[in-house]
Design a protein around this motif. Structure first.
Motif, PDB file in Angstrom:
ATOM      1  N   LEU A 177     -33.099  20.084  78.894  1.00 23.42           N
ATOM      2  CA  LEU A 177     -34.406  20.781  78.359  1.00 23.42           C
ATOM      3  C   LEU A 177     -34.180  20.533  76.901  1.00 23.42           C
ATOM      4  O   LEU A 177     -35.504  20.854  75.938  1.00 23.42           O
ATOM      5  CB  LEU A 177     -33.866  21.920  78.756  1.00 23.42           C
ATOM      6  CG  LEU A 177     -35.403  23.223  78.141  1.00 23.42           C
ATOM      7  CD1 LEU A 177     -36.367  22.707  78.881  1.00 23.42           C
ATOM      8  CD2 LEU A 177     -34.623  24.586  79.054  1.00 23.42           C
ATOM      9  N   SER A 178     -33.207  20.691  76.022  1.00 23.24           N
ATOM     10  CA  SER A 178     -33.152  20.588  75.084  1.00 23.24           C
ATOM     11  C   SER A 178     -33.391  19.043  74.399  1.00 23.24           C
ATOM     12  O   SER A 178     -34.021  19.342  73.031  1.00 23.24           O
ATOM     13  CB  SER A 178     -31.755  20.599  74.485  1.00 23.24           C
ATOM     14  OG  SER A 178     -31.327  19.380  74.622  1.00 23.24           O
ATOM     15  N   GLU A 179     -33.791  18.064  75.037  1.00 24.01           N
ATOM     16  CA  GLU A 179     -34.385  17.136  74.635  1.00 24.01           C
ATOM     17  C   GLU A 179     -35.508  17.185  74.496  1.00 24.01           C
ATOM     18  O   GLU A 179     -36.051  16.129  73.564  1.00 24.01           O
ATOM     19  CB  GLU A 179     -33.274  15.772  75.289  1.00 24.01           C
ATOM     20  CG  GLU A 179     -32.334  15.390  74.508  1.00 24.01           C
ATOM     21  CD  GLU A 179     -31.407  15.993  75.935  1.00 24.01           C
ATOM     22  OE1 GLU A 179     -31.156  17.387  76.242  1.00 24.01           O
ATOM     23  OE2 GLU A 179     -29.905  16.556  75.805  1.00 24.01           O
TER      24      GLU A 179
ATOM     25  N   THR B   1     -40.805  16.970  71.730  1.00 21.32           N
ATOM     26  CA  THR B   1     -42.231  18.009  71.375  1.00 21.32           C
ATOM     27  C   THR B   1     -42.578  18.269  69.985  1.00 21.32           C
ATOM     28  O   THR B   1     -43.712  17.931  69.736  1.00 21.32           O
ATOM     29  CB  THR B   1     -42.475  18.994  72.541  1.00 21.32           C
ATOM     30  OG1 THR B   1     -42.278  18.007  73.803  1.00 21.32           O
ATOM     31  CG2 THR B   1     -43.708  19.284  72.310  1.00 21.32           C
ATOM     32  N   ARG B   2     -41.350  18.675  69.993  1.00 22.33           N
ATOM     33  CA  ARG B   2     -41.293  19.458  68.008  1.00 22.33           C
ATOM     34  C   ARG B   2     -41.849  18.130  67.185  1.00 22.33           C
ATOM     35  O   ARG B   2     -41.834  18.197  66.075  1.00 22.33           O
ATOM     36  CB  ARG B   2     -39.906  20.000  67.687  1.00 22.33           C
ATOM     37  CG  ARG B   2     -39.491  20.819  66.585  1.00 22.33           C
ATOM     38  CD  ARG B   2     -39.204  21.698  66.604  1.00 22.33           C
ATOM     39  NE  ARG B   2     -38.085  22.177  67.554  1.00 22.33           N
ATOM     40  CZ  ARG B   2     -36.709  21.366  68.510  1.00 22.33           C
ATOM     41  NH1 ARG B   2     -36.199  20.562  67.528  1.00 22.33           N
ATOM     42  NH2 ARG B   2     -35.965  22.328  69.295  1.00 22.33           N
ATOM     43  N   CYS B   3     -40.968  17.035  67.403  1.00 24.68           N
ATOM     44  CA  CYS B   3     -41.428  16.007  66.428  1.00 24.68           C
ATOM     45  C   CYS B   3     -42.648  15.395  66.826  1.00 24.68           C
ATOM     46  O   CYS B   3     -43.075  14.957  65.688  1.00 24.68           O
ATOM     47  CB  CYS B   3     -40.506  14.577  66.920  1.00 24.68           C
ATOM     48  SG  CYS B   3     -40.613  13.665  66.349  1.00 24.68           S
TER      49      CYS B   3
ATOM     50  N   TYR C 198     -48.349  13.758  66.435  1.00 24.57           N
ATOM     51  CA  TYR C 198     -47.833  13.162  67.350  1.00 24.57           C
ATOM     52  C   TYR C 198     -48.426  11.528  66.717  1.00 24.57           C
ATOM     53  O   TYR C 198     -49.145  10.495  67.310  1.00 24.57           O
ATOM     54  CB  TYR C 198     -49.414  13.241  67.983  1.00 24.57           C
ATOM     55  CG  TYR C 198     -49.915  15.141  68.727  1.00 24.57           C
ATOM     56  CD1 TYR C 198     -48.973  14.965  69.863  1.00 24.57           C
ATOM     57  CD2 TYR C 198     -49.949  15.880  68.017  1.00 24.57           C
ATOM     58  CE1 TYR C 198     -48.901  16.380  70.206  1.00 24.57           C
ATOM     59  CE2 TYR C 198     -49.202  17.210  68.600  1.00 24.57           C
ATOM     60  CZ  TYR C 198     -48.949  17.207  70.040  1.00 24.57           C
ATOM     61  OH  TYR C 198     -48.482  18.826  70.012  1.00 24.57           O
ATOM     62  N   ASP C 199     -47.350  10.635  66.278  1.00 27.77           N
ATOM     63  CA  ASP C 199     -47.537   9.576  65.477  1.00 27.77           C
ATOM     64  C   ASP C 199     -46.105   9.337  66.704  1.00 27.77           C
ATOM     65  O   ASP C 199     -44.368   9.342  66.214  1.00 27.77           O
ATOM     66  CB  ASP C 199     -47.356   9.374  64.900  1.00 27.77           C
ATOM     67  CG  ASP C 199     -47.248   8.034  64.130  1.00 27.77           C
ATOM     68  OD1 ASP C 199     -46.760   7.517  65.167  1.00 27.77           O
ATOM     69  OD2 ASP C 199     -46.289   7.472  62.983  1.00 27.77           O
ATOM     70  N   LYS C 200     -45.898   8.868  68.120  1.00 26.42           N
ATOM     71  CA  LYS C 200     -45.033   8.431  68.532  1.00 26.42           C
ATOM     72  C   LYS C 200     -43.888   7.352  67.955  1.00 26.42           C
ATOM     73  O   LYS C 200     -42.358   7.531  68.339  1.00 26.42           O
ATOM     74  CB  LYS C 200     -45.502   7.587  69.781  1.00 26.42           C
ATOM     75  CG  LYS C 200     -46.715   7.870  70.638  1.00 26.42           C
ATOM     76  CD  LYS C 200     -47.161   7.931  71.560  1.00 26.42           C
ATOM     77  CE  LYS C 200     -47.866   8.736  72.764  1.00 26.42           C
ATOM     78  NZ  LYS C 200     -48.745   7.965  74.341  1.00 26.42           N
ATOM     79  N   GLU C 201     -44.219   6.241  67.542  1.00 31.20           N
ATOM     80  CA  GLU C 201     -43.750   5.873  66.423  1.00 31.20           C
ATOM     81  C   GLU C 201     -42.586   6.456  65.408  1.00 31.20           C
ATOM     82  O   GLU C 201     -41.166   5.602  65.605  1.00 31.20           O
ATOM     83  CB  GLU C 201     -43.871   5.123  65.384  1.00 31.20           C
ATOM     84  CG  GLU C 201     -44.887   3.513  66.246  1.00 31.20           C
ATOM     85  CD  GLU C 201     -45.158   2.808  65.415  1.00 31.20           C
ATOM     86  OE1 GLU C 201     -44.535   2.130  64.205  1.00 31.20           O
ATOM     87  OE2 GLU C 201     -46.560   1.804  65.115  1.00 31.20           O
ATOM     88  N   ARG C 202     -42.956   7.657  64.783  1.00 30.85           N
ATOM     89  CA  ARG C 202     -42.107   8.840  64.873  1.00 30.85           C
ATOM     90  C   ARG C 202     -40.662   9.405  65.398  1.00 30.85           C
ATOM     91  O   ARG C 202     -39.637   9.105  64.760  1.00 30.85           O
ATOM     92  CB  ARG C 202     -42.997   9.445  63.141  1.00 30.85           C
ATOM     93  CG  ARG C 202     -43.015   9.117  62.450  1.00 30.85           C
ATOM     94  CD  ARG C 202     -44.246   9.574  61.309  1.00 30.85           C
ATOM     95  NE  ARG C 202     -44.432   8.848  60.701  1.00 30.85           N
ATOM     96  CZ  ARG C 202     -44.731   9.931  58.991  1.00 30.85           C
ATOM     97  NH1 ARG C 202     -45.178  10.838  59.757  1.00 30.85           N
ATOM     98  NH2 ARG C 202     -45.333   9.339  58.117  1.00 30.85           N
TER      99      ARG C 202
ATOM    100  N   PHE D 246     -37.856  10.263  72.094  1.00 34.06           N
ATOM    101  CA  PHE D 246     -38.245   9.939  73.276  1.00 34.06           C
ATOM    102  C   PHE D 246     -36.999   9.004  74.024  1.00 34.06           C
ATOM    103  O   PHE D 246     -36.460   9.060  74.835  1.00 34.06           O
ATOM    104  CB  PHE D 246     -38.966   8.610  73.602  1.00 34.06           C
ATOM    105  CG  PHE D 246     -40.362   8.989  72.741  1.00 34.06           C
ATOM    106  CD1 PHE D 246     -40.558  10.926  72.796  1.00 34.06           C
ATOM    107  CD2 PHE D 246     -41.002   8.716  72.005  1.00 34.06           C
ATOM    108  CE1 PHE D 246     -42.175  11.538  72.610  1.00 34.06           C
ATOM    109  CE2 PHE D 246     -42.511   9.174  71.176  1.00 34.06           C
ATOM    110  CZ  PHE D 246     -42.893  10.405  71.690  1.00 34.06           C
ATOM    111  N   LEU D 247     -36.326   8.033  73.768  1.00 29.47           N
ATOM    112  CA  LEU D 247     -34.867   7.263  73.430  1.00 29.47           C
ATOM    113  C   LEU D 247     -33.665   8.144  74.204  1.00 29.47           C
ATOM    114  O   LEU D 247     -33.475   8.162  75.091  1.00 29.47           O
ATOM    115  CB  LEU D 247     -35.088   6.335  72.799  1.00 29.47           C
ATOM    116  CG  LEU D 247     -33.562   5.552  73.395  1.00 29.47           C
ATOM    117  CD1 LEU D 247     -33.493   4.717  74.365  1.00 29.47           C
ATOM    118  CD2 LEU D 247     -32.596   4.805  71.950  1.00 29.47           C
TER     119      LEU D 247
END
Length: 85
Positions: free
Chosen positions: A17-19, A24-26, A32-36, A41-42
């Protein structure tokens, strides 16, 4: 809140849940820039893999419930000394 959403927000059901919240917060903070957010995600993916392997071991051993509760997970992580993911 829909029942499915409530279930996913339950710490006894969702061990990552925390991850999930951090990724989501990031995404929210970085437009919504997935690269950042790839590190988040990892970490989430590693968390899911770790707890999935624990769940499979418990299921094979016949332990009920297959997914440890939040208290049991804290105990498992405490015994390891550090986060495995």
């Amino acid at each position: 809140m829909p029942m499915v959403t409530q279930k996913l927000r339950d710490p006894d059901v969702n061990p990552c849940l925390s991850e999930s919240d951090a990724s989501t917060r990031c995404m929210d903070e970085n437009n919504y820039d997935k690269e950042r957010c790839s590190a988040y995600f990892l970490k989430y993916r590693s968390c899911r893999k770790f707890w999935h392997s624990i769940m499979l071991q418990r299921r094979q051993s016949g332990v009920k419930p297959p997914m440890p509760t939040a208290a049991e997970r804290a105990e498992i992580l405490g015994a390891m000394g550090k986060m495995p993911y």
